[in-house]
Design a protein around this motif. Structure first.
Motif, PDB file in Angstrom:
ATOM      1  N   SER A 187       0.896  -1.114  -0.048  1.00 13.68           N
ATOM      2  CA  SER A 187      -0.144   0.051   0.137  1.00 13.68           C
ATOM      3  C   SER A 187       0.722   1.087  -0.031  1.00 13.68           C
ATOM      4  O   SER A 187       0.240   2.218   0.226  1.00 13.68           O
ATOM      5  N   GLY A 188       2.198   1.273  -0.238  1.00 10.58           N
ATOM      6  CA  GLY A 188       2.890   2.435  -0.173  1.00 10.58           C
ATOM      7  C   GLY A 188       3.546   2.759   0.920  1.00 10.58           C
ATOM      8  O   GLY A 188       4.601   3.742   1.115  1.00 10.58           O
ATOM      9  N   ALA A 189       3.449   2.223   2.095  1.00  7.94           N
ATOM     10  CA  ALA A 189       4.154   2.361   3.426  1.00  7.94           C
ATOM     11  C   ALA A 189       5.920   1.994   3.280  1.00  7.94           C
ATOM     12  O   ALA A 189       6.104   1.059   2.341  1.00  7.94           O
ATOM     13  N   VAL A 190       6.753   2.540   3.783  1.00  7.04           N
ATOM     14  CA  VAL A 190       8.023   2.212   3.819  1.00  7.04           C
ATOM     15  C   VAL A 190       8.675   2.124   5.123  1.00  7.04           C
ATOM     16  O   VAL A 190       8.014   2.365   6.326  1.00  7.04           O
ATOM     17  N   ARG A 191       9.809   1.200   5.052  1.00  4.46           N
ATOM     18  CA  ARG A 191      10.487   1.039   6.543  1.00  4.46           C
ATOM     19  C   ARG A 191      11.539   1.927   6.516  1.00  4.46           C
ATOM     20  O   ARG A 191      12.189   2.173   5.426  1.00  4.46           O
ATOM     21  N   ALA A 192      11.884   2.500   7.592  1.00  2.00           N
ATOM     22  CA  ALA A 192      13.212   3.371   7.711  1.00  2.00           C
ATOM     23  C   ALA A 192      13.875   3.011   9.170  1.00  2.00           C
ATOM     24  O   ALA A 192      13.298   2.662   9.940  1.00  2.00           O
ATOM     25  N   SER A 193      15.211   3.227   9.038  1.00  2.00           N
ATOM     26  CA  SER A 193      15.957   2.930  10.268  1.00  2.00           C
ATOM     27  C   SER A 193      16.291   4.298  10.539  1.00  2.00           C
ATOM     28  O   SER A 193      17.072   5.256   9.973  1.00  2.00           O
ATOM     29  N   PHE A 194      16.457   4.764  11.902  1.00  2.00           N
ATOM     30  CA  PHE A 194      16.941   6.110  12.316  1.00  2.00           C
ATOM     31  C   PHE A 194      18.000   5.835  13.376  1.00  2.00           C
ATOM     32  O   PHE A 194      18.350   4.767  13.879  1.00  2.00           O
ATOM     33  N   LYS A 195      18.746   6.952  13.273  1.00  2.00           N
ATOM     34  CA  LYS A 195      20.267   7.091  14.195  1.00  2.00           C
ATOM     35  C   LYS A 195      19.605   6.570  15.852  1.00  2.00           C
ATOM     36  O   LYS A 195      20.597   5.859  16.251  1.00  2.00           O
ATOM     37  N   LYS A 196      19.049   7.199  16.078  1.00  2.00           N
ATOM     38  CA  LYS A 196      18.378   6.913  17.389  1.00  2.00           C
ATOM     39  C   LYS A 196      17.095   6.609  17.130  1.00  2.00           C
ATOM     40  O   LYS A 196      16.125   7.253  16.400  1.00  2.00           O
ATOM     41  N   ASN A 197      16.403   5.534  17.864  1.00  2.00           N
ATOM     42  CA  ASN A 197      15.083   5.058  17.472  1.00  2.00           C
ATOM     43  C   ASN A 197      14.019   6.235  17.760  1.00  2.00           C
ATOM     44  O   ASN A 197      14.221   6.865  18.882  1.00  2.00           O
ATOM     45  N   LEU A 198      12.936   6.182  17.048  1.00  2.00           N
ATOM     46  CA  LEU A 198      12.030   7.228  17.178  1.00  2.00           C
ATOM     47  C   LEU A 198      11.486   6.831  18.587  1.00  2.00           C
ATOM     48  O   LEU A 198      11.020   5.722  18.796  1.00  2.00           O
ATOM     49  N   PRO A 199      10.820   8.021  19.278  1.00  2.00           N
ATOM     50  CA  PRO A 199      10.145   7.667  20.547  1.00  2.00           C
ATOM     51  C   PRO A 199       8.564   7.243  20.315  1.00  2.00           C
ATOM     52  O   PRO A 199       8.263   7.447  19.011  1.00  2.00           O
ATOM     53  N   ALA A 200       8.021   6.453  21.130  1.00  2.00           N
ATOM     54  CA  ALA A 200       6.952   5.854  20.845  1.00  2.00           C
ATOM     55  C   ALA A 200       5.803   7.162  20.884  1.00  2.00           C
ATOM     56  O   ALA A 200       4.649   7.187  20.316  1.00  2.00           O
ATOM     57  N   ALA A 201       6.201   8.171  21.815  1.00  2.00           N
ATOM     58  CA  ALA A 201       5.332   9.291  21.771  1.00  2.00           C
ATOM     59  C   ALA A 201       5.215  10.133  20.163  1.00  2.00           C
ATOM     60  O   ALA A 201       4.305  11.035  19.795  1.00  2.00           O
ATOM     61  N   ALA A 202       6.014   9.720  19.342  1.00  2.00           N
ATOM     62  CA  ALA A 202       6.069  10.458  17.854  1.00  2.00           C
ATOM     63  C   ALA A 202       5.258   9.673  17.020  1.00  2.00           C
ATOM     64  O   ALA A 202       5.015  10.280  15.702  1.00  2.00           O
ATOM     65  N   MET A 203       4.574   8.702  17.293  1.00  2.00           N
ATOM     66  CA  MET A 203       3.579   7.935  16.695  1.00  2.00           C
ATOM     67  C   MET A 203       2.388   8.957  16.174  1.00  2.00           C
ATOM     68  O   MET A 203       1.889   9.520  16.920  1.00  2.00           O
ATOM     69  N   GLY A 204       2.200   8.839  14.901  1.00  2.00           N
ATOM     70  CA  GLY A 204       0.990   9.642  14.350  1.00  2.00           C
ATOM     71  C   GLY A 204       1.612  11.277  14.149  1.00  2.00           C
ATOM     72  O   GLY A 204       0.968  12.041  13.355  1.00  2.00           O
ATOM     73  N   ASN A 205       2.780  11.336  14.349  1.00  2.00           N
ATOM     74  CA  ASN A 205       3.461  12.839  13.799  1.00  2.00           C
ATOM     75  C   ASN A 205       4.128  12.653  12.476  1.00  2.00           C
ATOM     76  O   ASN A 205       4.329  11.720  12.169  1.00  2.00           O
ATOM     77  N   LYS A 206       4.298  13.962  12.272  1.00  2.00           N
ATOM     78  CA  LYS A 206       4.800  14.333  10.807  1.00  2.00           C
ATOM     79  C   LYS A 206       6.490  13.821  10.658  1.00  2.00           C
ATOM     80  O   LYS A 206       7.271  14.157  11.664  1.00  2.00           O
ATOM     81  N   VAL A 207       6.794  13.468   9.667  1.00  2.00           N
ATOM     82  CA  VAL A 207       8.233  13.377   9.213  1.00  2.00           C
ATOM     83  C   VAL A 207       8.568  13.778   7.886  1.00  2.00           C
ATOM     84  O   VAL A 207       7.403  14.035   7.303  1.00  2.00           O
ATOM     85  N   ARG A 208       9.421  14.111   7.742  1.00  2.00           N
ATOM     86  CA  ARG A 208      10.091  14.676   6.072  1.00  2.00           C
ATOM     87  C   ARG A 208      11.035  13.510   5.719  1.00  2.00           C
ATOM     88  O   ARG A 208      12.058  13.278   5.955  1.00  2.00           O
ATOM     89  N   VAL A 209      10.457  13.280   4.226  1.00  2.00           N
ATOM     90  CA  VAL A 209      11.555  12.442   3.465  1.00  2.00           C
ATOM     91  C   VAL A 209      11.978  13.237   2.438  1.00  2.00           C
ATOM     92  O   VAL A 209      11.343  13.619   1.602  1.00  2.00           O
ATOM     93  N   TYR A 210      13.279  13.600   2.356  1.00  2.00           N
ATOM     94  CA  TYR A 210      13.975  14.446   1.655  1.00  2.00           C
ATOM     95  C   TYR A 210      14.218  13.792   0.245  1.00  2.00           C
ATOM     96  O   TYR A 210      14.561  12.590   0.199  1.00  2.00           O
ATOM     97  N   MET A 211      14.701  14.568  -0.934  1.00  2.00           N
ATOM     98  CA  MET A 211      14.580  14.115  -2.110  1.00  2.00           C
ATOM     99  C   MET A 211      15.982  13.642  -2.536  1.00  2.00           C
ATOM    100  O   MET A 211      16.292  13.284  -3.729  1.00  2.00           O
ATOM    101  N   TYR A 212      16.735  13.642  -1.724  1.00  2.00           N
ATOM    102  CA  TYR A 212      18.032  13.273  -1.900  1.00  2.00           C
ATOM    103  C   TYR A 212      18.622  12.217  -0.554  1.00  2.00           C
ATOM    104  O   TYR A 212      18.056  12.150   0.403  1.00  2.00           O
ATOM    105  N   PRO A 213      19.397  11.490  -1.091  1.00  2.00           N
ATOM    106  CA  PRO A 213      20.531  11.191  -2.148  1.00  2.00           C
ATOM    107  C   PRO A 213      19.461  10.685  -3.384  1.00  2.00           C
ATOM    108  O   PRO A 213      18.805   9.801  -3.203  1.00  2.00           O
ATOM    109  N   SER A 214      19.985  10.953  -4.540  1.00  2.00           N
ATOM    110  CA  SER A 214      19.353  10.600  -5.679  1.00  2.00           C
ATOM    111  C   SER A 214      19.874   9.613  -6.397  1.00  2.00           C
ATOM    112  O   SER A 214      21.059   9.632  -6.574  1.00  2.00           O
ATOM    113  N   SER A 215      19.279   8.734  -6.923  1.00  2.00           N
ATOM    114  CA  SER A 215      19.977   7.280  -7.614  1.00  2.00           C
ATOM    115  C   SER A 215      19.969   7.621  -9.054  1.00  2.00           C
ATOM    116  O   SER A 215      20.394   6.666  -9.736  1.00  2.00           O
ATOM    117  N   ILE A 216      19.499   8.865  -9.683  1.00  2.00           N
ATOM    118  CA  ILE A 216      19.633   8.936 -11.125  1.00  2.00           C
ATOM    119  C   ILE A 216      21.068   9.533 -11.335  1.00  2.00           C
ATOM    120  O   ILE A 216      21.488  10.277 -10.699  1.00  2.00           O
TER     121      ILE A 216
END
Length: 113
Positions: A84-113
């Motif tokens: 359905s278009g969901a993605v997995r992500a790994s963070f430097k420090k795990n995200l806190p559980a209080a962050a569930m439902g909050n916004k994240v930003r996926v930047y358009m770089y690095p580009s593979s083109i």
């Protein structure tokens, strides 16, 4: 009129990767805006993710050495999750559980083109 260019794709932190009884807090699941299938989610693999939040105490940062309350946890999109278009992500420090439902930003770089 100058048109603004958005350098990131907004998304939502929906939870951690899990099975029926176990939860893997090292892998976060993200739903990205306007990404509805696995093929379009594959494009985001390897892109940088930022979770921006505001803390109570101001700390000095490397940017102009001014105290600020804004903090960032950086991560990387690793692969799609499901069909359905969901993605997995790994963070430097795990995200806190209080962050569930909050916004994240996926930047358009690095580009593979």
């Amino acid at each position: 009129m100058v048109q603004r260019i958005r350098l990131f794709q907004p998304g939502t932190f929906t939870g951690y990767k899990r099975s029926q009884r176990n939860q893997r807090s090292g892998t976060a699941l993200l739903n990205l805006t306007d990404v509805n299938d696995k093929d379009s989610a594959r494009w985001y693999a390897g892109k940088r993710v930022a979770y921006v939040y505001k803390a109570k105490v101001a700390k000095k940062t490397t940017f102009k050495n001014k105290p600020t309350k804004i903090r960032v946890i950086w991560g990387k999109v690793t692969r799609p999750h499901g069909n359905s278009g969901a993605v997995r992500a790994s963070f430097k420090k795990n995200l806190p559980a209080a962050a569930m439902g909050n916004k994240v930003r996926v930047y358009m770089y690095p580009s593979s083109i």
